[in-house]
Design an enzyme around this catalytic site. Sequence first.
Site, short mmCIF file in Angstrom:
data_model
loop_
_atom_site.label_atom_id
_atom_site.label_comp_id
_atom_site.label_asym_id
_atom_site.label_seq_id
_atom_site.Cartn_x
_atom_site.Cartn_y
_atom_site.Cartn_z
N GLY A 188 0.83 -1.21 0.00
CA GLY A 188 0.00 0.00 0.00
C GLY A 188 0.86 1.24 0.00
N ASN A 189 0.27 2.37 0.36
CA ASN A 189 1.05 3.61 0.48
C ASN A 189 0.40 4.48 1.55
OD1 ASN A 189 -0.87 5.54 -0.89
ND2 ASN A 189 -0.57 4.06 -2.54
#
Length: 216
Positions: A24-25
């Site tokens: 993810g981020n």
Amino acid sequence: MHGKTILITAGPTYEKIDPVRFIGNYSSGKMGYALAAEAARRGAKVVLVSGPVALPTPEGDIERIDVESAAEMYEATTSRFPEADAAILCAAVADFTPDHTATTKIKRGDDGMVLHLVPTRDIAAALGGMKRDGQTLVGFALETDNELSNALGKMERKRLDMIVLNSLQDPGAGFRTDTNKVTIITHRSQTALALQSKASCACHIVDALASLIHNS
Ligand code: C5P
């Protein structure tokens, strides 16, 4: 913005590695949700395609479609773009995804492991290709270097009418904060704004979008 439909993407994407892990981020979705709130406040119908975030849906005429992966975001966004007058692509979409998702949890081992990643599809570029006369496309660029020339390059490549540049070099700007420092770039102008709340940035961005829609 009464009578206008604005499609907005927001938040991160999660790319599944196995049933309990993902890539993810740090995107919180705050900028995209502020844009959705502002467009709805001005009377637009908003279609908000949202990655996984911990935010309530803002008030107003907002249809929220929750997605997880870049592929799901691509499907939702490309299928809803034809009915939109404009799209604002604010999501931090993963550029790569595992070529394979394990069906059971990957076990610890003594050896290292290699994850093979394949590129995701670029939603902004796909919408740029689908765009018909009268539709306005707005993208974001988060750059760490050569900010302006990278942003202008993206604007051309993805056929955007406007790009909002935010730099990771500015304290208080970018992921997770409640403030942002942006430069709004169109084919005719570049406006660098001071550090301010994401709600206030959203107001300026929707102003710029409204004048593009008005003149198209
Ligand atoms: O190329 P880059 O990811 O920096 O471009 C950023 C812009 O493109 C943002 O508007 C982002 O939402 C959009 N984008 C997208 N689909 C992707 C990657 C980026 O819509 N797969």
